[in-house]
Design a protein around this motif. Structure first.
Motif, PDB file in Angstrom:
ATOM      1  N   GLU A 120      38.786  28.312  37.967  1.00  0.00           N
ATOM      2  CA  GLU A 120      39.912  28.519  37.047  1.00  0.00           C
ATOM      3  C   GLU A 120      41.234  28.754  37.777  1.00  0.00           C
ATOM      4  O   GLU A 120      42.231  29.058  37.137  1.00  0.00           O
ATOM      5  N   LYS A 121      41.242  28.618  39.106  1.00  0.00           N
ATOM      6  CA  LYS A 121      42.447  28.939  39.876  1.00  0.00           C
ATOM      7  C   LYS A 121      43.650  28.123  39.413  1.00  0.00           C
ATOM      8  O   LYS A 121      44.732  28.679  39.226  1.00  0.00           O
ATOM      9  N   GLN A 122      43.487  26.819  39.208  1.00  0.00           N
ATOM     10  CA  GLN A 122      44.620  25.987  38.773  1.00  0.00           C
ATOM     11  C   GLN A 122      45.119  26.418  37.400  1.00  0.00           C
ATOM     12  O   GLN A 122      46.328  26.464  37.159  1.00  0.00           O
ATOM     13  N   LYS A 123      44.217  26.739  36.516  1.00  0.00           N
ATOM     14  CA  LYS A 123      44.591  27.185  35.178  1.00  0.00           C
ATOM     15  C   LYS A 123      45.362  28.502  35.255  1.00  0.00           C
ATOM     16  O   LYS A 123      46.394  28.667  34.613  1.00  0.00           O
ATOM     17  N   LEU A 124      44.882  29.429  36.080  1.00  0.00           N
ATOM     18  CA  LEU A 124      45.559  30.716  36.265  1.00  0.00           C
ATOM     19  C   LEU A 124      46.934  30.512  36.888  1.00  0.00           C
ATOM     20  O   LEU A 124      47.926  31.086  36.433  1.00  0.00           O
ATOM     21  N   GLU A 125      47.016  29.678  37.908  1.00  0.00           N
ATOM     22  CA  GLU A 125      48.311  29.392  38.538  1.00  0.00           C
ATOM     23  C   GLU A 125      49.272  28.733  37.552  1.00  0.00           C
ATOM     24  O   GLU A 125      50.479  28.975  37.605  1.00  0.00           O
ATOM     25  N   GLY A 126      48.762  27.944  36.628  1.00  0.00           N
ATOM     26  CA  GLY A 126      49.596  27.320  35.607  1.00  0.00           C
ATOM     27  C   GLY A 126      50.241  28.356  34.692  1.00  0.00           C
ATOM     28  O   GLY A 126      51.407  28.241  34.331  1.00  0.00           O
ATOM     29  N   VAL A 127      49.481  29.389  34.348  1.00  0.00           N
ATOM     30  CA  VAL A 127      50.030  30.474  33.522  1.00  0.00           C
ATOM     31  C   VAL A 127      51.071  31.243  34.320  1.00  0.00           C
ATOM     32  O   VAL A 127      52.166  31.525  33.831  1.00  0.00           O
ATOM     33  N   ILE A 128      50.760  31.557  35.562  1.00  0.00           N
ATOM     34  CA  ILE A 128      51.639  32.366  36.415  1.00  0.00           C
ATOM     35  C   ILE A 128      52.962  31.655  36.692  1.00  0.00           C
ATOM     36  O   ILE A 128      54.019  32.274  36.687  1.00  0.00           O
ATOM     37  N   GLU A 129      52.914  30.341  36.904  1.00  0.00           N
ATOM     38  CA  GLU A 129      54.119  29.574  37.254  1.00  0.00           C
ATOM     39  C   GLU A 129      55.188  29.598  36.159  1.00  0.00           C
ATOM     40  O   GLU A 129      56.360  29.382  36.435  1.00  0.00           O
ATOM     41  N   LYS A 130      54.799  29.869  34.936  1.00  0.00           N
ATOM     42  CA  LYS A 130      55.752  29.877  33.815  1.00  0.00           C
ATOM     43  C   LYS A 130      56.640  31.121  33.830  1.00  0.00           C
ATOM     44  O   LYS A 130      57.637  31.174  33.126  1.00  0.00           O
ATOM     45  N   TYR A 131      56.262  32.110  34.605  1.00  0.00           N
ATOM     46  CA  TYR A 131      56.946  33.409  34.577  1.00  0.00           C
ATOM     47  C   TYR A 131      57.315  33.855  35.984  1.00  0.00           C
ATOM     48  O   TYR A 131      56.817  33.317  36.963  1.00  0.00           O
ATOM     49  N   PRO A 132      58.164  34.879  36.072  1.00  0.00           N
ATOM     50  CA  PRO A 132      58.461  35.424  37.405  1.00  0.00           C
ATOM     51  C   PRO A 132      57.272  36.269  37.875  1.00  0.00           C
ATOM     52  O   PRO A 132      57.289  37.489  37.850  1.00  0.00           O
ATOM     53  N   ALA A 133      56.197  35.567  38.258  1.00  0.00           N
ATOM     54  CA  ALA A 133      54.966  36.240  38.644  1.00  0.00           C
ATOM     55  C   ALA A 133      54.342  35.530  39.833  1.00  0.00           C
ATOM     56  O   ALA A 133      54.682  34.388  40.134  1.00  0.00           O
ATOM     57  N   ARG A 134      53.423  36.239  40.496  1.00  0.00           N
ATOM     58  CA  ARG A 134      52.708  35.600  41.597  1.00  0.00           C
ATOM     59  C   ARG A 134      51.329  36.221  41.754  1.00  0.00           C
ATOM     60  O   ARG A 134      51.112  37.389  41.429  1.00  0.00           O
ATOM     61  N   LEU A 135      50.426  35.417  42.254  1.00  0.00           N
ATOM     62  CA  LEU A 135      49.069  35.842  42.539  1.00  0.00           C
ATOM     63  C   LEU A 135      49.095  36.539  43.895  1.00  0.00           C
ATOM     64  O   LEU A 135      49.442  35.926  44.897  1.00  0.00           O
ATOM     65  N   ILE A 136      48.762  37.825  43.931  1.00  0.00           N
ATOM     66  CA  ILE A 136      48.842  38.545  45.203  1.00  0.00           C
ATOM     67  C   ILE A 136      47.479  38.860  45.804  1.00  0.00           C
ATOM     68  O   ILE A 136      47.385  39.270  46.959  1.00  0.00           O
ATOM     69  N   TYR A 137      46.396  38.644  45.012  1.00  0.00           N
ATOM     70  CA  TYR A 137      45.055  38.919  45.518  1.00  0.00           C
ATOM     71  C   TYR A 137      44.063  38.138  44.677  1.00  0.00           C
ATOM     72  O   TYR A 137      44.192  38.079  43.448  1.00  0.00           O
ATOM     73  N   HIS A 138      43.096  37.532  45.325  1.00  0.00           N
ATOM     74  CA  HIS A 138      41.988  36.929  44.585  1.00  0.00           C
ATOM     75  C   HIS A 138      40.752  36.898  45.463  1.00  0.00           C
ATOM     76  O   HIS A 138      40.802  36.542  46.637  1.00  0.00           O
ATOM     77  N   LYS A 139      39.669  37.373  44.874  1.00  0.00           N
ATOM     78  CA  LYS A 139      38.409  37.421  45.600  1.00  0.00           C
ATOM     79  C   LYS A 139      37.286  37.565  44.584  1.00  0.00           C
ATOM     80  O   LYS A 139      37.417  38.325  43.620  1.00  0.00           O
ATOM     81  N   HIS A 140      36.217  36.848  44.820  1.00  0.00           N
ATOM     82  CA  HIS A 140      35.038  36.879  43.953  1.00  0.00           C
ATOM     83  C   HIS A 140      35.424  36.665  42.494  1.00  0.00           C
ATOM     84  O   HIS A 140      35.819  35.568  42.132  1.00  0.00           O
ATOM     85  N   ASP A 141      35.379  37.703  41.670  1.00  0.00           N
ATOM     86  CA  ASP A 141      35.639  37.532  40.243  1.00  0.00           C
ATOM     87  C   ASP A 141      36.909  38.234  39.768  1.00  0.00           C
ATOM     88  O   ASP A 141      37.087  38.477  38.584  1.00  0.00           O
ATOM     89  N   THR A 142      37.803  38.563  40.714  1.00  0.00           N
ATOM     90  CA  THR A 142      39.004  39.323  40.377  1.00  0.00           C
ATOM     91  C   THR A 142      40.254  38.713  41.000  1.00  0.00           C
ATOM     92  O   THR A 142      40.236  38.278  42.143  1.00  0.00           O
ATOM     93  N   ALA A 143      41.327  38.711  40.223  1.00  0.00           N
ATOM     94  CA  ALA A 143      42.641  38.307  40.726  1.00  0.00           C
ATOM     95  C   ALA A 143      43.637  39.383  40.300  1.00  0.00           C
ATOM     96  O   ALA A 143      43.512  39.973  39.224  1.00  0.00           O
TER      97      ALA A 143
END
Length: 151
Positions: free
Chosen positions: A92-115
């Motif tokens: 689901e990484k691409q889907k999650l990044e798609g949501v994040i890209e719409k806003y002033p947000a960023r993925l700062i951690y992802h591992k196993h089942d948590t982001a």
């Protein structure tokens, strides 16, 4: 609000609100460039402008309060920081990044089942981002409260 950076000031300010039955929706406090002064941003939602005026008058009576500024009718910028822990699957990484890209947000951690997503924005952007993240399942949410600064 500018206040003296001393022990007990926050407790006196909070006590003023609780003694009168007013709820603080958001509170952020930090030292300014002058280490003897703190900047306190308090968000209060009241139904009547008279109540807001009463709150300001009461705050101005506190000995440690330097100035009180009401941003209700002033042009200003306000922002809030959030950290949101969501369910995460690598597929689901691409889907999650798609949501994040719409806003002033960023993925700062992802591992196993948590982001963990970090976002800074105005109330509307934060609200919309959280709605998008709900699709993944928000496990935990931490918010700073709003900060404000006049133009």
């Amino acid at each position: 609000m500018l206040v003296e950076n001393k022990f007990g000031v926050l407790a006196r300010v909070a006590g003023l609100f609780s003694a009168r039955g007013y709820n603080i929706a958001s509170l952020a406090v930090s030292e300014t460039l002058d280490p003897t002064i703190s900047y306190m941003t308090i968000v209060v939602e009241v139904a009547d402008e008279k109540i807001l005026e009463q709150i300001k008058k009461q705050l101005n009576k506190l000995i440690d309060v330097i100035t009180v500024t009401d941003f209700t009718k002033k042009e200003h910028v306000d922002r809030e920081l959030i950290l949101a822990k969501v369910n995460y699957a690598p597929k689901e990484k691409q889907k999650l990044e798609g949501v994040i890209e719409k806003y002033p947000a960023r993925l700062i951690y992802h591992k196993h089942d948590t982001a963990i997503i970090e976002a800074v924005g105005d109330q509307q952007h934060i609200k919309q981002l959280l709605q998008g993240l709900n699709e993944f399942g928000i496990k935990e949410l931490v918010r700073t409260g709003r900060l404000a600064m006049p133009y």
